[in-house]
Design an enzyme around this catalytic site. Structure first.
Site, mmCIF file in Angstrom:
data_model
loop_
_atom_site.group_PDB
_atom_site.id
_atom_site.type_symbol
_atom_site.label_atom_id
_atom_site.label_comp_id
_atom_site.label_asym_id
_atom_site.label_seq_id
_atom_site.Cartn_x
_atom_site.Cartn_y
_atom_site.Cartn_z
ATOM 1 N N ASP A 64 0.552 -1.037 0.064
ATOM 2 C CA ASP A 64 0.150 0.290 -0.331
ATOM 3 C C ASP A 64 1.131 1.208 -0.209
ATOM 4 O O ASP A 64 1.848 1.341 0.881
ATOM 5 C CB ASP A 64 -0.721 -0.037 1.344
ATOM 6 C CG ASP A 64 -1.635 1.348 1.320
ATOM 7 O OD1 ASP A 64 -2.271 1.325 0.304
ATOM 8 O OD2 ASP A 64 -2.014 2.059 2.304
ATOM 9 N N THR A 97 -2.814 6.225 -4.427
ATOM 10 C CA THR A 97 -1.658 6.554 -4.031
ATOM 11 C C THR A 97 0.065 6.109 -4.284
ATOM 12 O O THR A 97 0.315 7.513 -5.147
ATOM 13 C CB THR A 97 -1.369 6.450 -2.387
ATOM 14 O OG1 THR A 97 -1.633 4.939 -1.447
ATOM 15 C CG2 THR A 97 -3.205 6.836 -1.080
ATOM 16 N N THR A 98 -0.024 5.116 -4.996
ATOM 17 C CA THR A 98 0.773 4.912 -5.909
ATOM 18 C C THR A 98 0.600 5.298 -6.951
ATOM 19 O O THR A 98 1.758 6.390 -7.622
ATOM 20 C CB THR A 98 1.422 3.403 -5.587
ATOM 21 O OG1 THR A 98 1.256 2.908 -4.519
ATOM 22 C CG2 THR A 98 2.159 3.091 -6.427
ATOM 23 N N ASP A 393 -9.280 0.302 1.522
ATOM 24 C CA ASP A 393 -9.374 1.019 -0.126
ATOM 25 C C ASP A 393 -10.973 0.336 -0.564
ATOM 26 O O ASP A 393 -10.952 1.351 -1.298
ATOM 27 C CB ASP A 393 -8.527 0.575 -0.369
ATOM 28 C CG ASP A 393 -7.242 1.141 -0.221
ATOM 29 O OD1 ASP A 393 -6.897 1.654 0.784
ATOM 30 O OD2 ASP A 393 -5.567 0.373 -0.440
#
Length: 552
Positions: A64, A97-98, A393
């Site tokens: 994550d 987010t990545t 998520d």
């Protein structure tokens, strides 16, 4: 240092370090690229995990993006700005987010190439902003409408968010739990769906298997019943919620009570007992058979409650009391003076159960629960934590899809479409901005390229095939990492909310523009730690604090 009539004039304190112009930009861009590279290998269903070890030896294993970046000990200010992008993405949409960090790193990498061609950073910034606005328009055109009743599509959205996060073993079941949880707490306000994910409680318990994870239509408290003589199971529960202590109140002013003989002492004790008995009588007379208290419960009050057959739990968190109020319909009381039957909440069952090594109190069977609990099980603590991150998520993306009613195909399809359309649009701008727009378009390819790389595929072949499919009009064509082929992602059920992509692109653009506009970095010696000269990264701050970045 400046000079005036041959005399040196000290402007900055002696020992202050300063990096200016292209050097400052280069170092800032390098720091951002290092951060992006650190998380890039975690992107997608086939992304790898990182093991993060802190100074105490505690271990976190995750892929994550935001968790990795939060745990990393970063010194460089530009690197910290990139981490802020991940945190913003997490707060706003909970996923992607990545993607946001990888895009920010790539935008800066392409900008560096333009800076080397003597294109001013203000022109690059302007071009990037124009490209970002145009990308939003393109994504809105690509969006697929989704109905709040389309459970199948919502489930696919949840599955896409959880894929690659250790949840594959029971992906179908966990996605269904996430969708049911979100729909339970969703409310319609003025024809629009509003979801407050705060009312979905996640409880983690190691032991058992991931398959044993369940959704409870009510609230689970990580507490046990306060008195051994109390019932451990109450059917058709009438629940009283109180946020003050069930104890004899102390006087607000300092007071001394002089007791001169044993009889007075006896009266004093009896009076205290009577006050506690009256409190319990009020609770029982109102019809309550379950008491949930935010603060303490006096030992004697516990005894009287147990005698009356009332199940009680004390020192329950304020947030849990609020969830219980939402789930059972009970009012949260601050005083017991005027407790009425209508203040009580209702649940089919309240019982104490042993889960793993510990006891928990389950309040279930609420008629229209606007607060629910997901109890996550797994073999080890690390497994449970990673499943919890995946479910969180999934909850957030289903929430976004319900609120916006729009989704996009995944697998790099929207990025390629945006890239191709921006390249077509760039020449219409004229001026040097078009070079920045083309660089932005080229940077968008990093997402499908990384998905392919992480799946062990040839990124060049995949990109060529993807572009060919999109030019033929298949706007949902993305890379299927399972088969290694370019396929229709909408048909494959790989979908994600529109907001995840728009927020990622907007945040990545903003931070890239902000970093590009910095041409002077001033650091006082007292503020900076000792430089790691052996690494040849002077002016970057000590990035050894990032765990040596051995993961790259």
């Amino acid at each position: 240092m400046a000079t005036l009539q041959g005399q040196p004039v000290l402007i900055l304190r002696e020992g202050t370090e300063r990096t200016r112009g292209k050097d400052a930009q280069t170092l800032n861009i390098m720091a951002a690229k290092v951060i992006a590279e650190a998380v890039r290998s975690t992107l997608g269903p086939r992304g790898m995990d990182k093991m993060l070890v802190d100074s105490l030896g505690d271990v976190v294993i995750t892929n994550d993006g935001v968790t990795i970046l939060k745990e990393m000990d970063v010194e460089h200010p530009a690197a910290k700005m990139i981490i802020e992008v991940a945190k913003t993405q997490e707060d706003e949409v909970g996923d992607g987010t990545t993607t946001a960090v990888v895009l920010a790193g790539e935008f800066l990498k392409k900008a560096e190439e333009l800076l080397e061609q003597d294109i001013h950073s203000a022109i690059i910034s302007s071009g990037y902003r124009l490209a970002s606005e145009k990308a939003m328009e393109i994504l809105n055109e690509l969006a697929i409408p989704v109905s709040k009743d389309d459970d199948e599509m919502l489930k696919k959205i949840a599955m896409t968010a959880m894929t690659g996060k250790g949840a594959e073993v029971a992906l179908d079941k966990l996605a269904e739990i996430a969708v049911r949880a979100v729909k339970s707490v969703a409310e319609e306000v003025n024809g629009e769906v509003e979801v407050d994910a705060e009312y979905i409680k996640i409880e983690k318990r190691q032991g058992g298997s991931i398959d044993e994870t369940e959704l409870i239509d009510g609230v689970v408290l990580d507490k046990e019943v306060v008195h051994p003589s109390m019932p451990k199971k109450v059917k058709d529960a009438k629940i009283l919620l109180i946020n003050s202590a069930l104890e004899v109140k102390e006087t607000e002013t300092d007071a001394k009570i002089r007791i001169t003989d044993p009889e007075m002492l006896q009266k004093f004790i009896e009076q205290e007992e009577k006050m506690l008995k009256d409190m319990v009588d009020k609770i029982v007379n109102a019809g309550a058979n379950v008491v949930i208290c935010q603060k303490g419960i006096d030992d004697l009050a516990q005894y009287y409650l147990a005698k009356a057959g009332v199940l009680a739990v004390r020192r329950v968190k304020k947030s849990d009391i609020e969830k219980l109020s939402k789930a059972t319909g009970a009012k949260v009381l601050t005083e017991l003076r005027d407790v009425k039957p209508e203040d009580l909440g209702a649940a089919e069952l309240v019982e104490e159960r042993k889960i793993g090594d510990e006891k928990m109190v389950f309040i279930t069977g609420c008629k229209n629960p606007k607060a629910v609990t997901i109890l996550i099980r797994g073999g080890t603590e690390h497994v449970v934590e990673e499943i919890a991150r995946g479910i969180e998520d999934a909850i957030r993306v289903v929430e976004c899809a319900l609120e916006d009613g729009k989704v996009l195909a995944g697998g790099g399809a929207p990025e390629i479409d945006v890239s191709l359309k921006l390249k077509e649009w760039a020449p219409t701008l004229g001026g040097r901005e078009q070079l920045a727009v083309e660089a932005f378009a080229k940077a968008m390819e990093i997402i499908p390229k990384t998905l392919a790389e992480n799946a062990g595929l040839d990124p060049i072949d995949v990109l060529v095939e993807l572009k060919s499919a999109h030019e033929k009009g298949n706007k949902y064509a993305g890379v299927n990492v399972e088969t290694g082929k370019v396929e229709d992602m909408k048909e494959n059920g790989v979908v994600e909310p529109l907001r995840v992509k728009t927020q990622a692109i907007a945040s990545a653009t903003e931070v890239a523009v902000m970093i590009l506009r910095i041409d002077d970095v001033i650091a006082a010696k007292e503020l900076s730690k000792e430089k790691d000269k052996g690494e040849g990264m002077e002016g970057m701050g000590d990035m050894g604090g990032m765990g040596g970045m051995g993961m790259m």
